[in-house]
Design an enzyme around this catalytic site. Structure first.
Site, PDB file in Angstrom:
ATOM      1  N   ASN A 156       0.806  -1.234   0.000  1.00  0.00           N
ATOM      2  CA  ASN A 156       0.000   0.000   0.000  1.00  0.00           C
ATOM      3  C   ASN A 156       0.836   1.280   0.000  1.00  0.00           C
ATOM      4  O   ASN A 156       0.425   2.288  -0.565  1.00  0.00           O
ATOM      5  CB  ASN A 156      -1.018  -0.018   1.140  1.00  0.00           C
ATOM      6  CG  ASN A 156      -0.374  -0.144   2.504  1.00  0.00           C
ATOM      7  OD1 ASN A 156       0.723  -0.695   2.628  1.00  0.00           O
ATOM      8  ND2 ASN A 156      -1.029   0.347   3.520  1.00  0.00           N
ATOM      9  N   GLU A 254       4.130  -4.812  12.226  1.00  0.00           N
ATOM     10  CA  GLU A 254       3.212  -3.681  12.000  1.00  0.00           C
ATOM     11  C   GLU A 254       2.058  -4.225  11.177  1.00  0.00           C
ATOM     12  O   GLU A 254       2.212  -4.466   9.973  1.00  0.00           O
ATOM     13  CB  GLU A 254       3.942  -2.557  11.249  1.00  0.00           C
ATOM     14  CG  GLU A 254       5.140  -1.994  11.981  1.00  0.00           C
ATOM     15  CD  GLU A 254       4.762  -1.096  13.150  1.00  0.00           C
ATOM     16  OE1 GLU A 254       3.561  -0.824  13.344  1.00  0.00           O
ATOM     17  OE2 GLU A 254       5.671  -0.690  13.892  1.00  0.00           O
ATOM     18  N   CYS A 288      -3.218   1.018   6.608  1.00  0.00           N
ATOM     19  CA  CYS A 288      -3.354   0.203   7.816  1.00  0.00           C
ATOM     20  C   CYS A 288      -4.141   0.961   8.866  1.00  0.00           C
ATOM     21  O   CYS A 288      -4.886   0.395   9.618  1.00  0.00           O
ATOM     22  CB  CYS A 288      -1.975  -0.143   8.352  1.00  0.00           C
ATOM     23  SG  CYS A 288      -0.934   1.296   8.578  1.00  0.00           S
ATOM     24  N   GLU A 466       8.024   1.423  14.836  1.00  0.00           N
ATOM     25  CA  GLU A 466       9.020   1.954  13.906  1.00  0.00           C
ATOM     26  C   GLU A 466       9.041   3.479  14.108  1.00  0.00           C
ATOM     27  O   GLU A 466       8.189   4.036  14.772  1.00  0.00           O
ATOM     28  CB  GLU A 466       8.652   1.629  12.449  1.00  0.00           C
ATOM     29  CG  GLU A 466       8.646   0.135  12.126  1.00  0.00           C
ATOM     30  CD  GLU A 466      10.023  -0.509  12.052  1.00  0.00           C
ATOM     31  OE1 GLU A 466      11.044   0.188  12.224  1.00  0.00           O
ATOM     32  OE2 GLU A 466      10.080  -1.740  11.842  1.00  0.00           O
TER      33      GLU A 466
HETATM   34  P1  NAD Z   1       0.398  -9.382   3.275  1.00  0.00           P
HETATM   35  O1  NAD Z   1       0.511  -9.819   4.702  1.00  0.00           O
HETATM   36  O2  NAD Z   1      -0.406 -10.207   2.371  1.00  0.00           O
HETATM   37  O3  NAD Z   1       1.845  -9.260   2.626  1.00  0.00           O
HETATM   38  C1  NAD Z   1       2.860  -8.468   3.203  1.00  0.00           C
HETATM   39  C2  NAD Z   1       4.210  -8.997   2.754  1.00  0.00           C
HETATM   40  O4  NAD Z   1       4.413 -10.292   3.306  1.00  0.00           O
HETATM   41  C3  NAD Z   1       4.362  -9.149   1.248  1.00  0.00           C
HETATM   42  O5  NAD Z   1       5.675  -8.783   0.875  1.00  0.00           O
HETATM   43  C4  NAD Z   1       4.133 -10.637   1.051  1.00  0.00           C
HETATM   44  O6  NAD Z   1       4.716 -11.134  -0.130  1.00  0.00           O
HETATM   45  C5  NAD Z   1       4.805 -11.196   2.286  1.00  0.00           C
HETATM   46  N1  NAD Z   1       4.377 -12.544   2.688  1.00  0.00           N
HETATM   47  C6  NAD Z   1       3.218 -13.185   2.389  1.00  0.00           C
HETATM   48  N2  NAD Z   1       3.206 -14.420   2.946  1.00  0.00           N
HETATM   49  C7  NAD Z   1       4.370 -14.560   3.618  1.00  0.00           C
HETATM   50  C8  NAD Z   1       4.937 -15.591   4.411  1.00  0.00           C
HETATM   51  N3  NAD Z   1       4.294 -16.736   4.634  1.00  0.00           N
HETATM   52  N4  NAD Z   1       6.161 -15.379   4.966  1.00  0.00           N
HETATM   53  C9  NAD Z   1       6.821 -14.206   4.778  1.00  0.00           C
HETATM   54  N5  NAD Z   1       6.332 -13.196   4.024  1.00  0.00           N
HETATM   55  C10 NAD Z   1       5.120 -13.365   3.464  1.00  0.00           C
HETATM   56  O7  NAD Z   1      -0.123  -7.863   3.355  1.00  0.00           O
HETATM   57  P2  NAD Z   1      -0.474  -6.903   2.134  1.00  0.00           P
HETATM   58  O8  NAD Z   1      -1.748  -7.394   1.534  1.00  0.00           O
HETATM   59  O9  NAD Z   1       0.720  -6.702   1.278  1.00  0.00           O
HETATM   60  O10 NAD Z   1      -0.725  -5.518   2.922  1.00  0.00           O
HETATM   61  C11 NAD Z   1      -1.914  -5.191   3.527  1.00  0.00           C
HETATM   62  C12 NAD Z   1      -1.857  -5.422   5.025  1.00  0.00           C
HETATM   63  O11 NAD Z   1      -0.746  -4.711   5.581  1.00  0.00           O
HETATM   64  C13 NAD Z   1      -3.066  -4.876   5.744  1.00  0.00           C
HETATM   65  O12 NAD Z   1      -3.479  -5.786   6.722  1.00  0.00           O
HETATM   66  C14 NAD Z   1      -2.546  -3.599   6.400  1.00  0.00           C
HETATM   67  O13 NAD Z   1      -3.260  -3.156   7.522  1.00  0.00           O
HETATM   68  C15 NAD Z   1      -1.166  -3.980   6.731  1.00  0.00           C
HETATM   69  N6  NAD Z   1      -0.334  -2.783   6.924  1.00  0.00           N
HETATM   70  C16 NAD Z   1       0.097  -2.449   8.189  1.00  0.00           C
HETATM   71  C17 NAD Z   1       0.839  -1.279   8.378  1.00  0.00           C
HETATM   72  C18 NAD Z   1       1.331  -0.836   9.743  1.00  0.00           C
HETATM   73  O14 NAD Z   1       2.237  -0.018   9.823  1.00  0.00           O
HETATM   74  N7  NAD Z   1       0.759  -1.346  10.835  1.00  0.00           N
HETATM   75  C19 NAD Z   1       1.149  -0.484   7.278  1.00  0.00           C
HETATM   76  C20 NAD Z   1       0.680  -0.865   6.016  1.00  0.00           C
HETATM   77  C21 NAD Z   1      -0.040  -2.034   5.850  1.00  0.00           C
END
Ligand code: NAD
Length: 492
Positions: A156, A254, A288, A466
């Site tokens: 995002n 996060e 997020c 962070e």
């Molecule tokens: P996601 O969890 O699907 O993917 C995040 C990352 O993890 C990607 O690079 C993905 O390829 C990797 N990944 C997927 N499976 C994995 C595994 N088994 N082991 C290691 N890595 C793996 O999330 P997304 O769809 O990319 O992002 C959206 C989510 O991120 C939402 O839930 C959002 O709230 C959260 N988010 C949190 C923050 C924060 O600062 N708290 C900021 C932005 C987004």
């Protein structure tokens, strides 16, 4: 079908740009048109292992981890300057890859430049303390880099969230291996190349693209991985926490949110409505900390909703690169479908759609993943649309009469990332802020953060923070050294 317009992209490992070990590639598409944009190497478990090996060697041999933090500071300042010089091109790339508006992407780039400047200022101020102890002894602590740190980023804010942890890890002297999100790796790869120009030694900043379940898992499970910084969904975060726990390494997580915004009747309703609009329609709601649950006092509910509805309906949707566009497409066709499923679930549970709730009309937007800014009312608190993170431009509205009810509704979620409240009464604001179960609370402010303010969540929104001046603690370990000076004991 048109062909990708950018050069094929490889894995950045050491001084090389490599194809994946299996030779697989992924074609990325531009979310505004779903037309091919670039092909990117899909890394494998072997590539992950290779990156960790190269990073570990660079950590030991390149001198980056040495005591001269000013050397790292110089490279990181240089990188900030290169990023600033390239920021227009990088912002365009971010928009083409992820879909956000160019204005939003330029904002992200500014934030990334500030992040590198900020951590460069910390790089030569990582220090320990002396501790008085009895006898002829001298005791002190030092802070050392961890070694090879792994960073896994979501789609995002592709560059901003990747660099939010990569930059301080570099400042602290670590070698980093970054896995960007599968859909949005282009800006991270571009910055990985710029880091080489800035004088970051080969092997200190590596970028491995590929699927999370394969490459991401392999990086965290690798015995050389000293810590993991993950930003993404709760589901994947929990999985990473399990792997990190098995390996007994620190993990900063996060994760998601379902953030409340409380509007008290004495608030500046015009400013509050703009803040609510920004908090849920900004980045097309793919945030997020999206303020996705509006809790508004019943005495102002009607006029306030009119203002929010007007903002939603006046929002200009379109491809992010077009002038005057205020909201871009969602990141993928699949994700737009998920967002609309939540709207259907809200309807099925008795919710009303005050505005939006559908794909954007019009032939010009038909190929892209455009969803209208949406406001839902009367959705039961038990609905999936209220309990789960939608990650799109969908706001659910609740009313309250008593502040206790507002606080109860605000805290009625498994998440605890962010909360906002609007009131002119600072006594109310302070008292309510104290009782909100969220890692970040904004008063009379839409979701806003600075590189110097900590960013992190409570409850299922994650572990650790962070940003902020203490961020380098995430990427260093403390060692205590005690010296017996051997001075003769005083007699008698
Ligand atoms: P996601 O969890 O699907 O993917 C995040 C990352 O993890 C990607 O690079 C993905 O390829 C990797 N990944 C997927 N499976 C994995 C595994 N088994 N082991 C290691 N890595 C793996 O999330 P997304 O769809 O990319 O992002 C959206 C989510 O991120 C939402 O839930 C959002 O709230 C959260 N988010 C949190 C923050 C924060 O600062 N708290 C900021 C932005 C987004």
């Amino acid at each position: 079908m048109s062909t990708p317009s950018l050069a094929p992209q490889g894995l950045l490992i050491g001084a090389d740009e490599l194809p994946g070990a299996r030779g697989d590639t992924r074609t990325l598409v531009d979310p505004a048109h779903n037309a091919p944009l670039a092909t990117v190497a899909v890394g494998t478990v072997d590539d992950a292992r290779h990156a960790m090996e190269v990073a570990e060697k660079a950590f030991r041999e390149s001198g980056w981890a040495g005591d001269d933090g000013s050397r790292r500071a110089k490279s990181l300042i240089k990188l900030a300057q290169l990023l600033e010089a390239e920021s227009d091109a990088l912002a365009r790339l971010e928009t083409r890859n992820m879909g956000k508006t160019l204005r939003e992407a330029k904002g992200d780039l500014g934030y990334v430049v500030r992040t590198f400047e900020y951590v460069a200022g910390l790089a030569d101020k990582i220090q320990g303390e002396t501790i008085p102890v009895v006898g002829s002894r001298f005791d002190y602590t030092v802070r050392e880099p961890l070694g090879v740190t792994v960073h896994i980023a979501p789609w995002n804010y592709p560059l901003l969230l990747a660099m939010r942890s990569v930059a301080p890890a570099l400042a602290a002297g670590n070698a980093v291996v970054l896995k960007p999100a599968s859909l949005t790796p282009l800006t991270a790869l571009a910055v990985g190349r710029l880091a080489r120009t800035a004088g970051v030694p080969p092997g200190i900043f590596n970028v491995v693209t590929g699927n999370g379940g394969e490459v991401g898992e392999a990086l965290v499970a690798d015995p050389r991985c000293a810590s993991v910084s993950f930003t993404g969904s709760g589901e994947v975060g929990a999985r990473i926490a399990q792997t990190a726990a098995r390996r007994v390494i620190p993990a900063t997580l996060e994760l998601g949110g379902k953030s409340p915004v409380i509007v008290f009747p004495d608030a500046d309703l015009d400013r509050a409505a703009k803040g609510v609009g920004f908090g849920i329609f900004g980045n097309a709601g793919q945030m997020c900390w999206a303020a996705s649950r509006l809790i508004v006092h019943e005495s102002v509910r009607g006029p306030f909703l009119e203002k929010v509805k007007a903002i939603a309906e006046a929002t200009r949707l379109g491809p992010g690169l077009e002038d005057g566009v205020e909201m871009g497409p969602l990141v993928s066709r699949e994700h737009a479908g998920h967002v609309l499923e939540y709207v259907d679930a809200a309807r099925a549970d008795g919710g009303q759609v005050l505005t939006g709730g559908a794909r954007a009309p019009g032939a010009a937007l038909a190929d892209g993943n455009f969803v209208l800014p949406t406001v839902l009312t009367d959705v039961p608190a038990t609905s999936r649309a209220v309990r789960e993170e939608i990650f799109g431009p969908v706001l659910s509205v609740f009313g309250f009469t008593d502040p206790e009810e507002a606080i109860r509704l605000a805290n009625d979620t498994r998440y605890g990332l962010f909360a906002a409240l609007w009131s002119r009464d600072l006594g109310t604001a302070h008292a309510v802020a104290r009782r909100l179960d969220a890692g970040m609370v904004n008063v009379n402010e839409a979701p806003t953060s600075f590189v110097q303010t900590p960013f992190g969540g409570f409850k299922e929104s994650g572990i650790g923070f962070e940003q902020g001046v203490r961020v380098v603690e995430n990427y260093t370990r403390r060692k205590n050294v005690m010296l017996n000076l051997g001075a003769p004991r005083k007699k008698g």
